[in-house]
Design a protein around this motif. Structure first.
Motif, PDB file in Angstrom:
ATOM      1  N   ILE A 153       1.176  -1.373   0.067  1.00  0.00           N
ATOM      2  CA  ILE A 153      -0.174   0.254  -0.386  1.00  0.00           C
ATOM      3  C   ILE A 153       0.289   1.211  -0.309  1.00  0.00           C
ATOM      4  O   ILE A 153       2.593   1.272   0.378  1.00  0.00           O
ATOM      5  N   GLY A 154       0.580   2.575  -0.312  1.00  0.00           N
ATOM      6  CA  GLY A 154       1.266   3.340  -0.783  1.00  0.00           C
ATOM      7  C   GLY A 154       0.266   4.872  -1.314  1.00  0.00           C
ATOM      8  O   GLY A 154      -0.420   4.293  -2.130  1.00  0.00           O
ATOM      9  N   PRO A 155       0.429   5.851  -1.204  1.00  0.00           N
ATOM     10  CA  PRO A 155      -0.496   6.891  -2.670  1.00  0.00           C
ATOM     11  C   PRO A 155       0.157   6.322  -4.200  1.00  0.00           C
ATOM     12  O   PRO A 155       1.346   5.855  -4.627  1.00  0.00           O
ATOM     13  N   MET A 156      -0.822   6.390  -4.412  1.00  0.00           N
ATOM     14  CA  MET A 156      -0.896   6.245  -6.549  1.00  0.00           C
ATOM     15  C   MET A 156       0.179   7.277  -6.337  1.00  0.00           C
ATOM     16  O   MET A 156       0.976   6.366  -7.884  1.00  0.00           O
ATOM     17  N   ALA A 157       0.683   8.464  -6.118  1.00  0.00           N
ATOM     18  CA  ALA A 157       1.484   9.319  -7.144  1.00  0.00           C
ATOM     19  C   ALA A 157       2.685   8.099  -6.487  1.00  0.00           C
ATOM     20  O   ALA A 157       4.046   9.262  -7.509  1.00  0.00           O
ATOM     21  N   ASP A 158       3.258   7.934  -5.608  1.00  0.00           N
ATOM     22  CA  ASP A 158       4.609   7.021  -5.718  1.00  0.00           C
ATOM     23  C   ASP A 158       4.746   6.542  -6.897  1.00  0.00           C
ATOM     24  O   ASP A 158       5.668   5.755  -7.387  1.00  0.00           O
ATOM     25  N   GLY A 159       3.876   5.868  -7.087  1.00  0.00           N
ATOM     26  CA  GLY A 159       3.985   5.128  -9.537  1.00  0.00           C
ATOM     27  C   GLY A 159       4.852   3.657  -8.608  1.00  0.00           C
ATOM     28  O   GLY A 159       5.454   3.399  -9.309  1.00  0.00           O
ATOM     29  N   ASP A 160       4.359   3.302  -8.029  1.00  0.00           N
ATOM     30  CA  ASP A 160       5.345   1.746  -7.578  1.00  0.00           C
ATOM     31  C   ASP A 160       4.724   0.452  -8.673  1.00  0.00           C
ATOM     32  O   ASP A 160       3.805   0.165  -7.649  1.00  0.00           O
ATOM     33  N   VAL A 161       5.314   0.408  -9.544  1.00  0.00           N
ATOM     34  CA  VAL A 161       4.955  -0.913 -10.367  1.00  0.00           C
ATOM     35  C   VAL A 161       5.207  -1.585  -9.730  1.00  0.00           C
ATOM     36  O   VAL A 161       3.643  -2.389 -10.050  1.00  0.00           O
ATOM     37  N   ARG A 162       6.167  -1.914  -9.278  1.00  0.00           N
ATOM     38  CA  ARG A 162       6.756  -2.992  -9.707  1.00  0.00           C
ATOM     39  C   ARG A 162       5.646  -3.840  -7.768  1.00  0.00           C
ATOM     40  O   ARG A 162       5.403  -4.872  -7.886  1.00  0.00           O
ATOM     41  N   GLY A 163       5.566  -2.694  -6.954  1.00  0.00           N
ATOM     42  CA  GLY A 163       4.733  -3.201  -6.003  1.00  0.00           C
ATOM     43  C   GLY A 163       3.196  -3.779  -6.476  1.00  0.00           C
ATOM     44  O   GLY A 163       2.628  -4.372  -5.911  1.00  0.00           O
ATOM     45  N   TRP A 164       2.887  -2.973  -6.783  1.00  0.00           N
ATOM     46  CA  TRP A 164       0.846  -3.231  -7.650  1.00  0.00           C
ATOM     47  C   TRP A 164       0.997  -4.199  -8.756  1.00  0.00           C
ATOM     48  O   TRP A 164       0.352  -5.208  -8.650  1.00  0.00           O
ATOM     49  N   SER A 165       2.127  -4.214  -9.410  1.00  0.00           N
ATOM     50  CA  SER A 165       2.835  -5.975 -10.117  1.00  0.00           C
ATOM     51  C   SER A 165       2.569  -7.024  -9.107  1.00  0.00           C
ATOM     52  O   SER A 165       2.241  -8.005  -9.620  1.00  0.00           O
ATOM     53  N   ALA A 166       3.379  -7.088  -8.134  1.00  0.00           N
ATOM     54  CA  ALA A 166       3.482  -7.985  -7.106  1.00  0.00           C
ATOM     55  C   ALA A 166       2.000  -8.355  -6.943  1.00  0.00           C
ATOM     56  O   ALA A 166       1.866  -9.501  -6.705  1.00  0.00           O
ATOM     57  N   MET A 167       1.262  -7.534  -6.054  1.00  0.00           N
ATOM     58  CA  MET A 167      -0.100  -7.603  -6.186  1.00  0.00           C
ATOM     59  C   MET A 167      -1.182  -8.123  -6.572  1.00  0.00           C
ATOM     60  O   MET A 167      -2.050  -9.377  -6.400  1.00  0.00           O
ATOM     61  N   ILE A 168      -1.455  -7.309  -7.653  1.00  0.00           N
ATOM     62  CA  ILE A 168      -1.961  -8.182  -8.807  1.00  0.00           C
ATOM     63  C   ILE A 168      -1.437  -9.637  -9.251  1.00  0.00           C
ATOM     64  O   ILE A 168      -2.174 -10.691  -8.639  1.00  0.00           O
TER      65      ILE A 168
END
Length: 252
Positions: free
Chosen positions: A102-117
């Motif tokens: 988790i974190g602000p979407m403005a951080d652009g944590d593409v790697r973290g998003w991909s891991a959650m998906i």
């Protein structure tokens, strides 16, 4: 179609559980084993699985372990194959593995998003694809999936995490409607704050500290969610518990 009277007489089941090394998964495995069910435990860390299995065996329960990463389809197929090979069938798949970046979407944590998906969504899809042929062949099967109240009350910092959980909520409803012949059942369980290690996967130091503090202050024990799983799978074959929301009474 399953004969409800026959299913009701089958009091013990074979249950595969992902994310079973700690938290909700471990608590569910231990509770179900205490109820007489055979459990197949899956997670990425073999040593944690072995600890859970040891506790189950010490109390006379039946458990086997499989080291698996749910983001890899072949690993999930291996989990299902192990259940069938060891116990002759698979009655319930509890898709519990999950991570929280988790974190602000403005951080652009593409790697973290991909891991959650990969884990939270793709991992559930892998379970459905791997177990469905077994369930249809047997004439009965139950998908139980851990969701989150984060998908019910949308808050800042948790948008992508909530999105993965709501995507799973959507696919479970579609799966339910595609299987109204009484063979396959689905249950989504949405816990609120639970005292687990999920917060450890949060990279943002401030948010990780906040979540850990909330868990310490009012988080439910994982056993509370385990009891919900036990309730859902205990119903006769003609009854489906579609959704359960469970949260601490003090949680907003």
């Amino acid at each position: 179609m399953v004969n409800p009277s026959e299913d009701a007489r089958t009091s013990t089941k074979v249950v595969a559980i992902t994310g079973a090394g700690t938290g909700i998964g471990a608590a569910t495995a231990e509770l179900l084993a205490d109820h007489g069910h055979a459990v197949v435990l899956a997670a990425r860390r073999a040593e944690r699985l072995d600890e859970v299995a040891h506790r189950i065996h010490a109390r006379g329960g039946r458990a086997v372990t499989v080291t698996a990463d749910v983001s890899r389809y072949d690993d999930v197929v291996g989990l299902v194959d192990t259940a069938v090979g060891e116990f002759g069938r698979l009655d319930v798949l509890v898709s519990n593995a999950g991570i929280s970046k988790i974190g602000p979407m403005a951080d652009g944590d593409v790697r973290g998003w991909s891991a959650m998906i990969d884990v939270n969504l793709r991992g559930v899809l892998h379970g459905i694809a791997a177990a469905m042929p077994v369930f249809r062949r047997q004439g009965a099967g139950h998908f139980v999936t851990t969701l989150s109240t984060s998908g019910l009350k949308i808050v800042p910092q948790q948008g992508v995490y909530a999105a993965t959980k709501n995507a799973v909520r959507t696919l479970l409803e579609a799966l339910r409607q595609e299987n109204t012949d009484g063979v396959v059942r689905t249950t989504g369980i949405s816990p609120g704050m639970v005292a687990t290690e999920l917060g450890d996967s949060i990279d943002n130091d401030e948010l990780r500290h906040e979540i850990r503090q909330n868990m310490a202050d009012f988080g439910m024990p994982p056993e509370a969610v385990a009891r919900a799983v036990a309730f859902a799978i205990s119903q006769p074959a003609d009854i489906e518990i579609g959704d359960i929301t469970i949260r601490p009474t003090v949680q907003n």
